[in-house]
Scaffold this active site. Structure first.
Site, PDB file in Angstrom:
ATOM      1  CE  LYS A 135      13.524  18.571  48.408  1.00  0.00           C
ATOM      2  NZ  LYS A 135      12.351  17.809  48.205  1.00  0.00           N
TER       3      LYS A 135
ATOM      4  CG  ASP B 276      14.151  21.394  45.949  1.00  0.00           C
ATOM      5  OD1 ASP B 276      14.052  22.101  46.813  1.00  0.00           O
ATOM      6  OD2 ASP B 276      13.142  20.370  45.501  1.00  0.00           O
TER       7      ASP B 276
ATOM      8  CG  ASP C 196      10.385  21.123  49.097  1.00  0.00           C
ATOM      9  OD1 ASP C 196      11.284  21.116  48.255  1.00  0.00           O
ATOM     10  OD2 ASP C 196      10.689  19.910  49.143  1.00  0.00           O
TER      11      ASP C 196
ATOM     12  CG  ASP D 166      15.163  19.052  41.789  1.00  0.00           C
ATOM     13  OD1 ASP D 166      14.739  18.158  40.913  1.00  0.00           O
ATOM     14  OD2 ASP D 166      14.391  19.913  42.479  1.00  0.00           O
TER      15      ASP D 166
ATOM     16  NE  ARG E 230       4.097  21.904  41.954  1.00  0.00           N
ATOM     17  CZ  ARG E 230       4.144  20.257  43.001  1.00  0.00           C
ATOM     18  NH1 ARG E 230       2.014  21.030  43.321  1.00  0.00           N
ATOM     19  NH2 ARG E 230       4.500  20.067  43.389  1.00  0.00           N
TER      20      ARG E 230
ATOM     21  CD  GLU F 119      11.769  23.163  43.952  1.00  0.00           C
ATOM     22  OE1 GLU F 119      11.138  22.842  44.770  1.00  0.00           O
ATOM     23  OE2 GLU F 119      12.549  22.225  43.332  1.00  0.00           O
TER      24      GLU F 119
ATOM     25  CE  LYS G  70      12.678  20.692  40.473  1.00  0.00           C
ATOM     26  NZ  LYS G  70      12.069  20.411  41.372  1.00  0.00           N
TER      27      LYS G  70
HETATM   28  N1  BES Z   1      12.816  17.784  43.489  1.00  0.00           N
HETATM   29  C1  BES Z   1      11.551  17.682  44.181  1.00  0.00           C
HETATM   30  C2  BES Z   1      11.458  16.450  44.132  1.00  0.00           C
HETATM   31  C3  BES Z   1      12.032  14.977  44.414  1.00  0.00           C
HETATM   32  C4  BES Z   1      11.769  14.610  45.767  1.00  0.00           C
HETATM   33  C5  BES Z   1      12.579  14.477  43.336  1.00  0.00           C
HETATM   34  C6  BES Z   1      13.149  13.601  45.594  1.00  0.00           C
HETATM   35  C7  BES Z   1      12.646  13.486  43.622  1.00  0.00           C
HETATM   36  C8  BES Z   1      12.916  12.697  45.112  1.00  0.00           C
HETATM   37  C9  BES Z   1      10.476  18.195  44.844  1.00  0.00           C
HETATM   38  O1  BES Z   1      11.114  20.108  44.254  1.00  0.00           O
HETATM   39  C10 BES Z   1      10.284  18.863  45.855  1.00  0.00           C
HETATM   40  O2  BES Z   1      10.464  18.477  46.413  1.00  0.00           O
HETATM   41  N2  BES Z   1       8.844  18.340  45.266  1.00  0.00           N
HETATM   42  C11 BES Z   1       7.774  18.275  46.280  1.00  0.00           C
HETATM   43  C12 BES Z   1       6.266  18.622  45.878  1.00  0.00           C
HETATM   44  C13 BES Z   1       5.621  18.823  47.939  1.00  0.00           C
HETATM   45  C14 BES Z   1       6.045  19.818  48.865  1.00  0.00           C
HETATM   46  C15 BES Z   1       3.613  19.113  47.352  1.00  0.00           C
HETATM   47  C16 BES Z   1       7.605  16.709  47.800  1.00  0.00           C
HETATM   48  O3  BES Z   1       7.563  16.110  45.836  1.00  0.00           O
HETATM   49  O4  BES Z   1       7.539  16.612  48.226  1.00  0.00           O
HETATM   50 ZN    ZN Z   2      12.900  20.353  43.174  1.00  0.00          ZN
HETATM   51 MN    MN Z   3      11.583  20.642  46.071  1.00  0.00          MN
END
Ligand code: BES
Ligand code: ZN
Ligand code: MN
Length: 498
Positions: free
Chosen positions: A280, A273, A350, A291, A354, A352, A268
């Site tokens: 966020k 992000d 968010d 990220d 996947r 993104e 990834k």
């Molecule tokens: N890059 C983030 C995941 C992440 C967040 C990694 C904090 C490390 C620390 C990812 O893109 C994300 O934002 N995931 C969301 C998914 C949700 C919207 C289903 C998450 O984990 O909140």
């Molecule tokens: Zn992310």
């Molecule tokens: Mn995200």
């Protein structure tokens, strides 16, 4: 730093610093006993007086020890023999590094390789020593206008092996340790670079640099127009809000037979992000520059594998983009068509990672992979589930998952399996498209993997969620380079099993 192995008696070594273990309670290692005898019992006197108990990580530097040719002698506490394991050996090495940076010795000769670590051989101890020193030496100051004074530290470390017969194995272990470390360092550098420097274009240039350094690596970069032609609607939907053009980077390393199916690594590469329209909260948002650490680990592995000229084929695929809000950005409720033809309702922009991975995973089919492993800082839920010690692993082929778990144990870059059961697939139901891109609050790491599993049906696949392990927050904020060690160990094991 320079490393070498040698076999010999401790008292005969002309070195700036002889490193010798003491375990609890007050027990000199074999090399220590040898010196003690020749020094007329000086070491045992010091130990008896209570200046060195052998407590894990304790260090004591001695000068003018009679009977030995070394300028100094560093005693290092190993803790209780029965407690000596991978983690404690690591703590000993960290303590040695710390103590060495406080003295003037530029080189040292270590007998810590004689320490018994349950289930681990000499090669392992040598490799871990090399990796530990390199990990500790790492610093990232290329963006400071005044470079920090480098800490005093060793330039050269000689590690003892019991007999001349072990020299070959020792040298191989050093080579492995150095190659893994260089991969880890590259991954850490890329991770630590800020989003305004490390853009998708920067990652593409990095791939070109790798190709220039290693003729065994062939790089290819798809531009947005190419991706559009192929039908990568999911990946492009993430890039829609960004001024920086997305890139799909592939790096092919050919070290094996042309008929050997490659190990394909998909990382990834979200270089920042923000969450997109589902933006966020501000706190610690800067850490979303990390990220792209999955991508960084792919670069690290490719460069280490090429550096060692390993007899195997490895392909790295990096979908790289930013995730930003904008008038052109993808909105919650938008429906896109992925490269696989499956449609996706984007309920949260968010989620993104996947979306870019699913198209990269479909693209991976063209390399006729033996296995595909994707690496991603995919879900905050992973940190809730497992904390920051292991990465999560999920996959559709249990031997592959088990190989990764075993490799992680061996090199102390651990992963823990979460269940990828069909039951969880229901959470991805959409009223308007083939699937939604989020699965609700519960089991977020698993539903993210369920989403990916719909694009990986044609090959053996494992997914590593490194959200909790790719970087450290707080005072020592910075990328860790994980899971480069795990992936390298997996590759070594694969080569060995043949
Ligand atoms: N890059 C983030 C995941 C992440 C967040 C990694 C904090 C490390 C620390 C990812 O893109 C994300 O934002 N995931 C969301 C998914 C949700 C919207 C289903 C998450 O984990 O909140
Ligand atoms: Zn992310
Ligand atoms: Mn995200």
């Amino acid at each position: 730093m320079e490393f070498s192995v040698k076999s010999g008696n401790p008292e005969k070594q002309r070195t700036a610093c002889l490193i010798i273990g003491v375990s609890q309670p007050r027990k000199l290692s074999r090399a220590g006993k040898q010196i003690d005898q020749l020094s007329g019992g000086q070491l045992s006197t010091i130990i008896r007086r209570g200046d060195m108990d052998g407590k894990l990580g304790q260090t004591l530097v001695l000068h003018h020890v009679p009977g030995c040719l070394a300028d100094r002698l560093m005693l290092v506490g190993l803790g209780k023999d029965k407690d000596m394991n991978e983690r404690n050996f690591q703590k000993v090495l960290d303590a040695v590094y710390e103590a060495q940076s406080n003295i003037g010795a530029m080189e040292a000769y270590s007998y810590l390789t004689d320490t018994h670590v349950k289930g681990r051989d000499l090669g392992w101890k040598i490799r871990q020593t090399v990796m530990s020193m390199e990990k500790n030496r790492y610093h990232f100051d290329r963006l400071k206008s005044k470079k920090e004074d480098p800490p005093k530290s060793l330039r050269k470390l000689v590690m003892n092996v019991p007999s001349r017969r072990d020299l070959g194995a020792g040298e191989r272990a050093i080579k492995q340790g150095l190659a893994i470390s260089s991969g880890v360092n590259l991954a850490r550098d890329l991770g630590n670079l800020p989003g305004n420097i490390c853009t998708p274009g920067y990652l593409a240039d990095e791939a070109t640099r790798l190709q220039k350094t290693f003729p065994t690596i062939v790089t290819d970069v798809l531009e947005e127009k190419d991706m559009k032609k192929l039908g990568m609607g999911a990946l492009l939907s993430v890039a829609a809000g960004s001024e920086q053009p997305a890139k799909l980077i592939t790096m092919e390393y050919h070290g094996g037979d042309s008929t050997d199916k490659p190990i394909v690594l998909v990382g990834k590469g979200v270089t920042f992000d923000s969450g997109g329209i589902s933006i966020k909260p501000g706190q610690a948002m800067d850490e979303m520059k990390f990220d792209m650490c999955g991508a960084a680990s792919v670069f690290g592995v490719l460069s280490a594998v090429a550096d060692m000229q390993l007899p195997i084929n490895v392909v790295g695929i990096v979908p790289a983009t930013e995730n930003l809000p904008d008038g052109k950005a993808t909105k919650p409720g938008d429906i896109v068509t992925s490269l696989s033809g499956q449609t996706i309702e984007i309920l949260n922009t968010d989620a993104e990672g996947r979306l870019i991975l699913c198209d990269a995973l479909s693209y991976a089919e063209k390399f006729d992979p033996d296995v595909v492993i994707d690496i991603a800082t995919l879900t905050g839920a992973c940190i809730v589930a497992l904390g920051r010690n292991p990465s999560a692993v999920l996959g559709n082929h249990s031997p592959l998952v088990n190989d990764l778990i075993g490799a992680g144990r061996k090199i102390d870059d651990k992963v823990w399996e979460l269940p990828l059961w069909d039951e969880y697939q229901d959470q991805l139901k959409s009223n308007f498209a083939d699937m939604a891109n989020i699965g609700g609050r519960e089991a977020g790491t698993i539903t993210a993997a369920c989403f990916l599993s719909r694009f990986t049906k044609k090959y053996k696949w494992a997914h590593l969620d490194i959200a909790g392990t790719a970087w450290i927050s707080g005072d020592n904020k910075g990328a860790t380079g994980r899971p480069v060690p795990l992936l390298m160990q997996y590759i070594f094991d694969r080569i060995e099993e043949r």
